[in-house]
Design a protein around this motif. Sequence first.
Motif, short mmCIF file in Angstrom:
data_model
loop_
_atom_site.label_atom_id
_atom_site.label_comp_id
_atom_site.label_asym_id
_atom_site.label_seq_id
_atom_site.Cartn_x
_atom_site.Cartn_y
_atom_site.Cartn_z
N UNK A 1 0.86 -1.20 0.00
CA UNK A 1 0.00 0.00 0.00
C UNK A 1 0.90 1.26 0.00
N UNK A 2 0.70 2.17 -0.94
CA UNK A 2 1.56 3.35 -0.97
C UNK A 2 1.32 4.24 0.26
N UNK A 3 2.35 4.91 0.70
CA UNK A 3 2.21 5.82 1.85
C UNK A 3 2.21 7.24 1.29
N UNK A 4 1.09 7.91 1.45
CA UNK A 4 0.93 9.23 0.82
C UNK A 4 1.04 10.41 1.78
N UNK A 5 1.00 10.10 3.08
CA UNK A 5 0.91 11.20 4.06
C UNK A 5 2.16 11.25 4.93
N UNK A 6 2.61 12.45 5.21
CA UNK A 6 3.69 12.63 6.20
C UNK A 6 3.25 13.64 7.24
N UNK A 7 3.48 13.29 8.49
CA UNK A 7 3.22 14.21 9.59
C UNK A 7 4.57 14.82 9.99
N UNK A 8 4.62 16.13 9.99
CA UNK A 8 5.87 16.80 10.38
C UNK A 8 5.59 17.68 11.60
N UNK A 9 6.03 17.24 12.78
CA UNK A 9 5.81 18.06 13.97
C UNK A 9 6.76 19.26 13.97
N UNK A 10 6.18 20.45 14.08
CA UNK A 10 7.00 21.68 14.10
C UNK A 10 6.54 22.62 15.22
N UNK A 11 5.91 22.03 16.24
CA UNK A 11 5.29 22.88 17.26
C UNK A 11 6.24 23.24 18.40
N UNK A 12 7.37 22.54 18.50
CA UNK A 12 8.27 22.74 19.64
C UNK A 12 8.75 24.19 19.74
N UNK A 13 8.96 24.63 20.96
CA UNK A 13 9.31 26.03 21.19
C UNK A 13 10.79 26.32 20.92
N UNK A 14 11.59 25.30 20.74
CA UNK A 14 13.01 25.53 20.45
C UNK A 14 13.75 26.16 21.62
N UNK A 15 13.36 25.78 22.84
CA UNK A 15 13.96 26.44 24.02
C UNK A 15 15.46 26.18 24.13
N UNK A 16 15.93 25.05 23.55
CA UNK A 16 17.37 24.77 23.63
C UNK A 16 18.17 25.74 22.75
N UNK A 17 17.46 26.51 21.91
CA UNK A 17 18.15 27.42 21.00
C UNK A 17 17.85 28.89 21.29
N UNK A 18 17.31 29.17 22.47
CA UNK A 18 17.05 30.57 22.82
C UNK A 18 18.37 31.29 23.05
N UNK A 19 18.51 32.58 22.76
CA UNK A 19 17.45 33.48 22.31
C UNK A 19 17.22 33.46 20.79
N UNK A 20 18.02 32.67 20.06
CA UNK A 20 17.88 32.64 18.59
C UNK A 20 16.45 32.38 18.14
N UNK A 21 15.77 31.48 18.85
CA UNK A 21 14.45 31.04 18.39
C UNK A 21 13.29 31.83 19.02
N UNK A 22 13.62 33.01 19.60
CA UNK A 22 12.52 33.79 20.19
C UNK A 22 11.54 34.25 19.10
N UNK A 23 12.09 34.68 17.98
CA UNK A 23 11.21 35.17 16.90
C UNK A 23 11.27 34.34 15.63
N UNK A 24 12.16 33.34 15.59
CA UNK A 24 12.28 32.50 14.38
C UNK A 24 12.01 31.06 14.78
N UNK A 25 11.19 30.36 14.00
CA UNK A 25 10.98 28.93 14.28
C UNK A 25 12.30 28.20 14.03
N UNK A 26 12.66 27.28 14.92
CA UNK A 26 13.93 26.57 14.73
C UNK A 26 13.94 25.80 13.41
#
Length: 300
Positions: A1-26
């Motif tokens: 059966x072909x796999x047509x869907x991909x789930x990409x989680x992008x909700x994380x706050x990127x706290x390990x990359x602060x302050x870089x990720x305060x205004x930019x999504x990691x």
Amino acid sequence: MPVNVAVIPVAGKGTRLLPLTKGIAKELLPLGRKPVLQHVVEEMQDAGVSDIVMITSDGKACIEDHFRHDQALLDLLHHDNKHQLADAVGFLSAATSISYVLQQQQDGLGHAVLCARDAVGDQPFVVALGDAMIGLNTEASLCKRMLRVFDDNNADAVIAFQHVPLTRVNRYGVAELKTGYVDGDEAFTLTDLVEKPSADNAPSQFAIAARYICQPTVFDHLEKTPPGVGGEIQLTDALRSVIRAGGLVLGVPLAEHEKRYDVGNFDSYYVAFIEAALADPHCGGAVRERLLQLTADSVN
Ligand code: G1P
């Protein structure tokens, strides 16, 4: 059966990359000329996936901006005879659709994947973490291999693994392997999975590497998965539950050339950024020269 869907989680706050990720999504941090998330989306397109479901959160509107079709910009670039640049900007194939599901609260990767349940429906799907890419080009060889293993074995899930030093197992989900696996085999069977074990308790040095393929039954397991490490609902724990229920979960090790580039923390992001700059067809040579100079200076 072909796999047509991909789930990409992008909700994380990127706290390990602060302050870089305060205004930019990691996930929009650059690796070479593209944000890491564009590399991931192109990898999914190359693997034959047409529907992408991004699990997003408040403050990540910049991600939707990046993936929105911008005909005015394309027209302008074509008008100025910048056709190559227009191709680079119009990277989404006409067959690809991207939808967004808002994760209201940050309850972990497992919870993020569960948020995709309605969008995915009753079909198998890929999970690709939006802050990690495999290899520096878009050739989706790992994902294609995983899809083949998934199909050939009628598996309940297939997970990508990389071999990591024992000192780093506590950052990952770690596999317990069924005996019989020999180095070089295309896949192995899992008998257990442990999220972020200590070095003493790690069942192996095979760490989950940001790519999964799951049957939709994993959603039932996620529904019943209590909070685990960090008080979060872990995808690893749901897959462990699939194994315990008698499901077939297979691991596919990364090939030697399939290096994983992770932008989740500064040390791995810096290395990934430098490697991407070195691989740039136009500027890579100059960057290499300057780096050699700098490192020679620091040695002398
Ligand atoms: C997540 C998963 C972990 C996996 C890692 C890298 O951890 O929970 O099992 O090994 O991604 O793919 P995180 O980096 O979000 O803490």
